[in-house]
Enzyme design. Structure first.
Site, PDB file in Angstrom:
ATOM      1  N   ASP A  99      34.732  31.948  33.139  1.00  0.00           N
ATOM      2  CA  ASP A  99      36.086  31.424  32.933  1.00  0.00           C
ATOM      3  C   ASP A  99      36.061  29.896  32.864  1.00  0.00           C
ATOM      4  O   ASP A  99      37.064  29.284  32.480  1.00  0.00           O
ATOM      5  CB  ASP A  99      37.001  31.857  34.097  1.00  0.00           C
ATOM      6  CG  ASP A  99      38.105  32.800  33.647  1.00  0.00           C
ATOM      7  OD1 ASP A  99      38.331  32.912  32.422  1.00  0.00           O
ATOM      8  OD2 ASP A  99      38.749  33.403  34.527  1.00  0.00           O
ATOM      9  N   LYS A 135      39.747  43.512  28.678  1.00  0.00           N
ATOM     10  CA  LYS A 135      38.471  42.792  28.786  1.00  0.00           C
ATOM     11  C   LYS A 135      37.327  43.802  28.857  1.00  0.00           C
ATOM     12  O   LYS A 135      36.319  43.661  28.159  1.00  0.00           O
ATOM     13  CB  LYS A 135      38.468  41.896  30.040  1.00  0.00           C
ATOM     14  CG  LYS A 135      39.261  40.620  29.828  1.00  0.00           C
ATOM     15  CD  LYS A 135      39.519  39.865  31.119  1.00  0.00           C
ATOM     16  CE  LYS A 135      40.486  38.713  30.828  1.00  0.00           C
ATOM     17  NZ  LYS A 135      41.025  38.065  32.003  1.00  0.00           N
ATOM     18  N   GLN A 159      40.104  37.725  38.298  1.00  0.00           N
ATOM     19  CA  GLN A 159      41.389  37.663  37.600  1.00  0.00           C
ATOM     20  C   GLN A 159      42.434  36.914  38.434  1.00  0.00           C
ATOM     21  O   GLN A 159      42.630  37.223  39.610  1.00  0.00           O
ATOM     22  CB  GLN A 159      41.871  39.097  37.285  1.00  0.00           C
ATOM     23  CG  GLN A 159      43.150  39.179  36.498  1.00  0.00           C
ATOM     24  CD  GLN A 159      43.000  38.638  35.068  1.00  0.00           C
ATOM     25  OE1 GLN A 159      42.029  38.923  34.375  1.00  0.00           O
ATOM     26  NE2 GLN A 159      43.984  37.858  34.636  1.00  0.00           N
TER      27      GLN A 159
END
Ligand code: NAD
Length: 292
Positions: free
Chosen positions: A120, A53, A97
């Site tokens: 997200d 990422k 995460q």
């Protein structure tokens, strides 16, 4: 034989368009979008995802920050970091995460994010906006699935879509997105009866199950489009392999088009994360994002 849906190439094209849009935003608005990624613990798969990422964020010209915290970080300390990132005006996207260590309440952390920076798309506000047809930051893998489906089939209106899996991160949001594309959507799950009969009605199958090679060719309507979200590591003939939730060998004989694993949905996730970060930066600054 089914046409192969090349997610790797599509994602590379999308990243090129995002990089162009980022340079436009920098030139016109003097704004550099920035993504902060928070990793708690040292799960090897998560470390690889986070490193990818960061690399791809920098490659499209955005700022990238990685916050690596030890596995025994308290929930309170993680919430304090989230609060700090929420208040930092150079940060436009925040990604915590998953999975988090067991002692941390993941829902509490996700809902502590500023919804405007929730790239997200897991915050309840964004989930609620998606399900009520409002502008939202939407979960990246589901957005990637629908992009690949539209790129393969064009307008999805009226198609019978079957989503296998009802998780908050893939199954439910992908079903909402397909509904917004005017599909007739069925969500199947571990308690569904006669799954092969359900999938045989589908023009579009999205498999997000986490069971290696579960969907067989004879579960498909001939010519159906298959988007395989599954990423499963298996051992075969003494080798470690990545396979999807669909049995590729039998499905490619019946499907009209199918995503491979790896190289299908997987590469779309980070590209869609970068797109969300750019969208978030533009929305926070109060202008529409350039066309991507
Ligand atoms: P999950 O475990 O949270 O959910 C799986 C879903 O599958 C559940 O809703 C369950 O009801 C359903 N299910 C389980 N067994 C079933 C069965 N026998 N029949 C029908 N339904 C069944 O998983 P998830 O997080 O949604 O992920 C699904 C898969 O997608 C995993 O392989 C994961 O690794 C992969 N994934 C890939 C990406 C990506 O490509 N970037 C992102 C997220 C998840």
């Amino acid at each position: 034989m089914a046409k192969l849906i090349d997610g790797k190439a599509f994602a590379a094209g999308l990243r090129t368009r995002i990089a162009k849009a980022v340079s436009e935003v920098k030139a016109k608005h003097n704004l550099t979008p920035g993504l902060a990624v928070v990793l708690v613990g040292d799960d090897p798969a998560s470390r690889v995802y986070v490193a990818n990422k960061a690399k791809q964020t920098l490659e499209v010209g955005m700022n990238s920050w990685e916050h690596k915290l030890p596995a025994d970080t308290s929930e309170q300390a993680l919430l304090a970091l989230v609060k700090k990132l929420n208040a930092d005006s150079s940060v436009h996207g925040i990604l915590v995460q998953m999975p988090l260590p067991q002692h941390i309440d993941a829902a509490k952390v996700l809902n502590a994010l500023d919804p405007a920076k929730d790239v997200d798309g897991f915050h309840v506000v964004n989930v609620g906006r998606l399900s009520t047809g409002q502008e939202a930051l939407t979960a990246c893998t589901p957005v990637g699935c629908v992009m690949l489906a539209k790129n393969t089939l064009g307008d999805l209106t009226g198609l019978n879509a079957v989503v296998i899996g009802r998780s908050n991160i893939v199954g439910k949001p992908v079903a909402q997105l397909l509904l917004a594309e005017n599909c007739t959507v069925t969500i199947a799950h571990s308690k569904s009866q006669d799954l092969p009969a359900i999938t045989r009605r589908a023009d579009l199958v999205i498999a997000a199950v986490g069971r290696p090679e579960m969907v067989k060719g004879d579960w498909l309507k001939p010519g159906a489009t298959v988007i395989d979200v599954g990423i499963n590591r298996i051992e075969r003939n003494g080798k470690s392999l990545l396979v999807g939730d669909c049995d590729f060998a039998s499905c490619e004989k019946v499907a009209g088009a199918i995503t491979p694993v790896p190289g299908g949905v997987g590469p779309m996730t980070i590209a869609c994360l970068l797109q969300n970060t750019l969208k978030a930066a533009c929305a926070i600054a109060g202008f529409a994002p350039p066309h991507m």
